[in-house]
Design a protein around this motif. Structure first.
Motif, short mmCIF file in Angstrom:
data_model
loop_
_atom_site.label_atom_id
_atom_site.label_comp_id
_atom_site.label_asym_id
_atom_site.label_seq_id
_atom_site.Cartn_x
_atom_site.Cartn_y
_atom_site.Cartn_z
N MET A 300 0.95 -1.14 0.09
CA MET A 300 0.01 0.11 -0.01
C MET A 300 0.93 1.28 -0.26
N PRO A 301 0.40 2.24 -0.59
CA PRO A 301 1.16 3.64 -0.46
C PRO A 301 1.21 4.17 0.86
N PRO A 302 2.19 4.65 1.38
CA PRO A 302 2.71 5.04 2.69
C PRO A 302 1.50 6.05 3.20
N LEU A 303 0.77 6.78 2.75
CA LEU A 303 -0.38 7.67 3.30
C LEU A 303 -1.40 7.06 3.27
N ARG A 304 -1.78 5.94 2.49
CA ARG A 304 -3.02 5.13 2.35
C ARG A 304 -2.95 4.01 3.74
N ALA A 305 -1.86 3.64 3.87
CA ALA A 305 -1.48 2.57 4.84
C ALA A 305 -1.39 3.34 6.02
N ASN A 306 -0.93 4.66 6.45
CA ASN A 306 -0.84 5.00 7.73
C ASN A 306 -1.49 6.83 7.32
N PRO A 307 -2.70 6.78 7.45
CA PRO A 307 -3.39 8.03 7.00
C PRO A 307 -3.35 9.14 8.32
N LYS A 308 -2.88 8.66 9.43
CA LYS A 308 -2.40 9.40 10.53
C LYS A 308 -1.20 10.26 10.23
N ALA A 309 -0.33 9.65 9.24
CA ALA A 309 1.13 10.23 8.92
C ALA A 309 0.94 11.51 8.24
N ILE A 310 -0.25 11.99 7.72
CA ILE A 310 -0.59 13.13 6.86
C ILE A 310 -0.41 14.34 7.46
N ARG A 311 -0.43 14.41 8.89
CA ARG A 311 -0.05 15.72 9.55
C ARG A 311 0.20 15.30 10.86
N SER A 312 1.52 15.80 11.34
CA SER A 312 1.85 15.73 12.98
C SER A 312 1.10 16.63 13.77
N ARG A 313 1.03 16.40 14.98
CA ARG A 313 0.47 17.19 15.86
C ARG A 313 1.26 18.47 16.40
N ARG A 314 2.53 18.27 16.17
CA ARG A 314 3.25 19.29 16.39
C ARG A 314 3.38 20.29 15.07
N LEU A 315 2.56 21.34 15.25
CA LEU A 315 2.38 22.18 13.97
C LEU A 315 3.68 23.17 13.78
N TYR A 316 3.67 23.60 12.44
CA TYR A 316 4.60 24.62 12.17
C TYR A 316 4.08 25.42 11.27
N HIS A 317 4.50 26.58 11.16
CA HIS A 317 4.36 27.73 10.09
C HIS A 317 5.74 28.68 10.37
N PRO A 318 6.45 28.92 9.35
CA PRO A 318 7.52 29.77 9.45
C PRO A 318 7.07 31.20 9.94
N SER A 319 6.10 31.93 9.82
CA SER A 319 5.60 32.94 10.26
C SER A 319 5.45 32.85 11.88
N LYS A 320 5.33 31.73 12.41
CA LYS A 320 5.27 31.63 13.85
C LYS A 320 6.52 31.00 14.43
N GLU A 321 7.48 30.71 13.65
CA GLU A 321 8.85 30.29 14.27
C GLU A 321 9.39 30.87 15.53
N GLU A 322 9.52 32.07 15.20
CA GLU A 322 10.20 32.77 16.31
C GLU A 322 9.42 32.75 17.67
N ASP A 323 8.19 32.69 17.55
CA ASP A 323 7.14 32.60 18.62
C ASP A 323 7.36 31.25 19.47
N ARG A 324 7.55 30.26 18.64
CA ARG A 324 7.77 28.74 19.03
C ARG A 324 9.19 28.54 19.48
N PHE A 325 10.05 29.19 19.07
CA PHE A 325 11.47 29.13 19.28
C PHE A 325 11.99 29.16 20.72
N LYS A 326 12.19 28.12 21.40
CA LYS A 326 12.64 28.19 22.70
C LYS A 326 14.07 28.27 22.92
#
Length: 421
Positions: A300-326
């Motif tokens: 099976m294709p990877p994202l059909r075999a594992n649909p949960k892998a389409i998106r991680s719960r650890r979100l990211y966007h470059p416009s928010k990178e500095e805010d999330r940077f620790k």
């Protein structure tokens, strides 16, 4: 009983400064209380932490024939040359020296050292990284690797940077990094940008597995300081996993993807420009993830075999990178490390790509460096643990570690073939 090291003596000194008892220090450092008490008393009296051990020594090779010593001087007149083992063998095989008492290789080395003909070696302290792990969840670990440089007509020299998710076999990003010439390499900013592209689509991984290339790992110094890319990952909350030396198969997922990418993207195809090449990369990545079966995933294709892998719960966007940077995570990481560096004739020592002038240091000696989280400074000590200088840490701001983030945000418009959440 093993001999206590200089690092342990310095640790005892630091803990005594915190008013800890001998018993508490012994338990924390896993050293017997009697040893801690001995060195604690020496430290309180201002004694030498590196005293001469054992009985007084005669001059090295002082009991051996002068003819034999002249031979050693001939074999090794400078710092570079034959090793003590090689010299030992030559002396044993020299018929003119038959009947003379021969020194051991260790004694020869001691003699060479007394004549300042051996190069001083810095102390080895491994970089603090996570070991290679077997993942159980999607996006717990990505593997990143650069394929060898190649030339593509109408495009130029490129280095393909590939990222592969290890648990679900997902192709995260296949990015053709443009190079100025055949012998150039992708920069830290290139690696940051390809990771940003992958994280925009799939979210942040928990860890990133890499090899021992200098972009990830200071492979010059015996006590390596983390690279800019490594520090940036720490600030984003991404653990770096180094593959063991000599075991490239541990990086197998992304290594195998190089061949797939070459066959399905580059070989047999022509491109008018870089944009067409990048579009081809994204088109094949979409096919591999959603349509082409994978044998290890029950065909099976990877994202059909594992649909949960389409998106991680650890979100990211470059416009928010500095805010999330620790940045405090970086300070905490550095506070756990120690580094040893040589001091130049001009009383300068380097940490990473930054140099520090140490007016109180002795040229051509080695200093021990630690990081003080409270003051965000590096502390420099000599071999006896005596304080030399405190210098504010350089190169640790978000702006310095994040590379060309603003340029990346502007350049996203160049990537119309990507679909971001």
């Amino acid at each position: 009983m093993r001999r206590i090291t200089l690092e342990e003596k310095l640790a005892i000194k630091s803990l005594l400064a915190l008013n800890k008892t001998y018993a508490q220090i012994a338990e924390e450092l896993q050293i017997t209380k009697s040893v801690v008490r001995k060195w604690g008393r020496i430290i309180k009296k201002g004694g030498n932490l590196s005293p001469q051990m054992g009985r007084p020594q005669n001059e090295p090779l002082g009991t051996f024939s002068k003819v034999l010593i002249e031979k050693i001087d001939k074999y090794r007149p400078d710092k570079e040359g034959w090793s003590s083992d090689t010299i030992k063998i030559e002396l044993d095989l020299d018929k003119k020296l038959a009947g003379l008492k021969k020194p051991s290789a260790m004694s020869i080395n001691r003699y060479l050292k007394s004549k300042n003909r051996t190069a001083k070696r810095s102390k080895r302290i491994p970089l603090q990284t996570q070991p290679v792990v077997v993942t159980k969840k999607a996006h717990d670990l990505w593997q990143l690797d650069a394929e060898g440089n190649c030339h593509i007509e109408n495009v130029g020299y490129i280095a393909m940077l590939n990222i592969k998710e290890t648990h679900c076999k997902v192709y995260i990003q296949n990015f053709p990094c443009l190079l100025a010439g055949a012998y150039n390499h992708a920069t830290t900013i290139d690696y940051q940008n390809v990771l940003r592209l992958g994280m925009m689509e799939f979210g942040r991984p928990k860890g990133l597995q890499v090899d021992h290339e200098s972009i990830y790992f200071d492979n010059v110094n015996p006590s390596p300081f983390p690279t800019t890319l490594h520090l940036w990952l720490i600030g984003l909350g991404i653990e770096m996993h180094l593959t063991p030396k000599g075991k490239p198969y541990k990086q197998g997922a992304v290594e195998r993807s190089h061949q797939t990418i070459q066959k399905q993207i580059i070989k047999g195809y022509t491109f008018n420009n870089w944009t067409e090449l990048f579009a081809r990369c994204q088109q094949r990545r979409e096919r591999l993830n959603h349509h082409i079966p994978c044998r290890t995933l029950n065909k099976m294709p990877p994202l059909r075999a594992n649909p949960k892998a389409i998106r991680s719960r650890r979100l990211y966007h470059p416009s928010k990178e500095e805010d999330r940077f620790k940045i405090n995570k970086i300070y905490t990481y550095l506070a756990q490390g120690k580094w040893y560096r040589k001091v130049s004739k001009g009383k300068v020592s380097w940490i990473g790509s930054n140099k520090y002038h140490l007016p109180n240091a002795i040229p051509n000696t080695e200093v021990m460096i630690s990081f003080e989280k409270k003051t965000k400074s590096f502390l420099f000590h000599d071999a006896d643990g005596q304080f030399i200088n405190r210098k504010p840490a350089l190169g640790l701001t978000f702006k310095e570690l994040s590379g060309n983030l603003k340029g990346f945000i502007k350049s996203i418009k160049k990537y119309p073939h990507l679909k971001y959440p």
